[in-house]
Design an enzyme around this catalytic site. Structure first.
Site: not given
Lengths: 441, 441
Positions: B213, B215, B221-222, B361, B364, B412
């Protein structure tokens, strides 16, 4: 009604059941319709006879339609029993049919012969072939058996990173990644340096994951993305301890695959793997002598084996030593990676080995250099900068057990276990110079 | 003499044994020397007393030296027994000591407090800390438990590719790779499209592997490279079937970790996971109502949850519903990925869900669109070109079961199982905007 898995149908004779699955074969004839249905557990034959409202639905079904089927499980009459297939002794009398999802007409005979490009261009569909499902069930069984064996030998699994900061190891062609803010990263060609670091942490560690090779090779043995199975073990007394672990490991994998995938191996038409109690270990020199004696060709000046030599010695070992596996040892140190330990008595030879299987190199292994000073000197002697290895070298500066290990290509092992001619057939979604899913423009 | 694993020492009372391992603690005092040794199986205390030739070697030993130790296993006197640690009832009287590999003096107190950068800059060394070994034993147990459960539920493992041909899905920031001959490839952000294709092949499939990712997020959290655990299952009747499988899965993972890593969880100081027979399932709206009632803050216009809402509802569920896990359902369709199925009765809501665990989270999931026409229309309605999805769409054109699944971040889950404050501590070799092993220049 609750769903019954197809594999459980034979235990429900004369019961009314509901199955869900895909239409593998559809044959409609007048007032009758015959089907083969498959779900994740297997296949079964079903027949519609005389029920007009069911027949109406049955007539529209084509291959790969997804359906819910109600019916009654019957034993087949003795003369109709086919003992060679799953559920060959039962048949489902279909009493109800619902279409869950429709399928367009097949663009080809799904179970027929394919050329490689058609096979790969249509992968989401061709992976549903009986043959392809067999190949990838074998592959899943290999990874499972790998973990079973190494777990039982006290190894710990770890996740190796795929993005790396530099092509520290040199030699291999690597893919460059545009990282953040114009910085470069690279795709890992091997978890080698990380698994060595893990020896200091867990003593024995393994990892399975994708690795990337930017080699411009378009052979039947090369992929640009491969699944590597790697382990590294500490507190060895020589590379022979690694060979012993590899021997136990491949024997377990073969046993597991032959037990769990008997049906698939029969379907693929592959012979039982020849694996003797002790897998033969031959030096490069011994193999060259065998080649000279058997063929008259003198390879004694060669520092490595050609693909043709690998095929030759494997055929020889299968015939004369009862083994589809051959360990090759005593490769010249200069030909192996920098972290390979040289033999103490004959430093021009390395304490490394290859494992050949059915004519192809399956894995490379070795004892590694574990002394910090020796490793730094070796890096420098190869013209590389020890500073660039500073992160990795921490593991050695602060004490690491003597250790060794291997990397084994999952696709190559799958290819040879399944008797395939091209490693691309052993990759679900193969990537090479010309293809990522579809052909590159 | 054959090596005895440290875990097996207590069965060899008064025997002479040989162990191999690393020095975890070294304390030399005049004519005596005390050590803690560790190998892959555990730790034991050893003492040198009075043997001058052994003491000479003992005096040079420092932390992380790799050694071979000979000695005699003794029961400790009653008052010296420490019931809280492994081998707390025995001691090794050292009769011989050989250095296998030396270590430089530690640059810091290995078992002390670290700031995050020091911890990561020295990863090959700091991973040897008791705390870090505990974290990554938990992580290895999670992946093992994931496979155990899904294997037992009829899933087949597959290898998802990491190099992809385009950023078809859009939305996520992706890393670009220089592929062959000036062509671009990308790093996969999710195995989503491939695992859906695998539903047509094996009906139920899972994969564990690294995803990427790009991002620009520098939160706790990343990560830019994550280990994702994904599954997809066919022949569901609604997304509730997926929730049921996820429930069984996380319960098995928790059970397995608490059984196999009891010592590690105690060391990490984490509470037992609260996991009731039925994990609570709340709609987004219900959660907003709870927040309003409990805090007076009106979130009823929000289409998603903020991190603070996730923390709030998890605290609420732990306190009032006896659960560290909460499923959240009925997210607006417009906020979910294109392949997410809209609810048939209320199409503005999707048949999707998130699983929260201890304030974060975790995963998903959703039922996916399985009808070919609906999927093509949905792709077009999002302003994307269905032609670019032609490979993937084959799986739908030729019939696919109704299906759904999830993706769960391994780091996570490890973070929350181990009570860590930053996901980077749950990655062996974390990559982020600023770091690949060491800080980027």
């Amino acid at each position: 009604m609750e769903r019954t898995l197809i594999a459980d149908l034979s235990a429900r004779l004369e019961a009314e059941v509901m199955i869900q699955g895909s239409v593998a074969v559809a044959r409609q004839q007048g007032k009758m319709a015959f089907f083969d249905f498959r779900d994740r557990s297997g296949a079964v034959q079903g027949v519609v006879f005389g029920k007009p409202e069911v027949l109406e639905v049955a007539k529209e079904l084509k291959q790969e339609y997804v359906v819910e089927v109600r019916g009654i499980v019957h034993k087949r009459p003795e003369k109709m029993v086919n003992a060679d297939v799953q559920n060959g002794d039962i048949e489902l009398e279909i009493t109800g049919l619902t279409v869950i999802n429709a399928a367009e007409s097949m663009p080809f005979d799904l179970e027929g012969e394919f050329n490689l490009d058609t096979l790969l261009d249509n992968r989401p569909l061709t992976l549903r072939r009986t043959r392809e499902r067999a190949i990838f069930k074998v592959q899943a069984t290999i990874t499972k058996a790998w973990r079973e064996y190494l777990d039982s030998e006290g190894f710990t699994e770890f996740q190796a990173p795929k993005l790396v900061g530099g092509d520290a190891e040199g030699g291999s062609e690597v893919f460059k990644v545009d990282y953040f803010d114009g910085k470069d990263a690279f795709l890992s060609t091997s978890p080698q340096l990380y698994k060595q670091m893990m020896v200091g942490v867990f003593e024995r560690a393994y990892t399975i994951g994708q690795m990337f090779r930017a080699e411009r090779s378009a052979t039947t043995r090369h992929l640009s993305e491969i699944s590597m199975m790697d382990f590294e073990m500490g507190h060895i007394t020589s590379y022979l301890d690694v060979i012993a672990t590899v021997s136990g490991l491949v024997k377990h994998i073969v046993k597991r695959v032959e037990e769990s995938c008997a049906k698939e191996l029969t379907l693929l038409g592959v012979a039982k793997v020849l694996v003797p109690e002790t897998i033969p270990v031959l030096t490069l020199r011994e193999i060259q002598e065998i080649i000279l004696k058997e063929t008259g060709v003198d390879k004694s000046k060669e520092q490595d084996m050609e693909p043709e030599d690998e095929r030759f010695i494997c055929e020889y070992a299968a015939k004369n030593l009862g083994s589809d596996f051959v360990f090759v040892t005593q490769f010249p140190t200069a030909k192996r990676a920098f972290y390979t330990k040289a033999n103490e008595e004959n430093p021009e030879y390395s304490d490394s080995f290859d494992l050949l299987f059915r004519g192809l190199e399956m894995c490379s292994g070795a004892e590694r250099i574990s002394n910090h000073g020796d490793l730094v000197a070796k890096i420098a002697s190869r013209g590389m900068d020890p500073e660039k290895f500073a992160f990795y070298l921490q593991a050695f500066k602060y004490g690491i057990p003597r250790h060794g290990g291997i990397g084994m290509g999952l696709e190559r092992l799958t290819m040879k276990m399944c008797g395939l001619g091209n490693v691309k057939e052993a990759s679900l979604f193969p990537r090479d110079m010309n293809r990522i899913d579809t052909l590159l423009q």
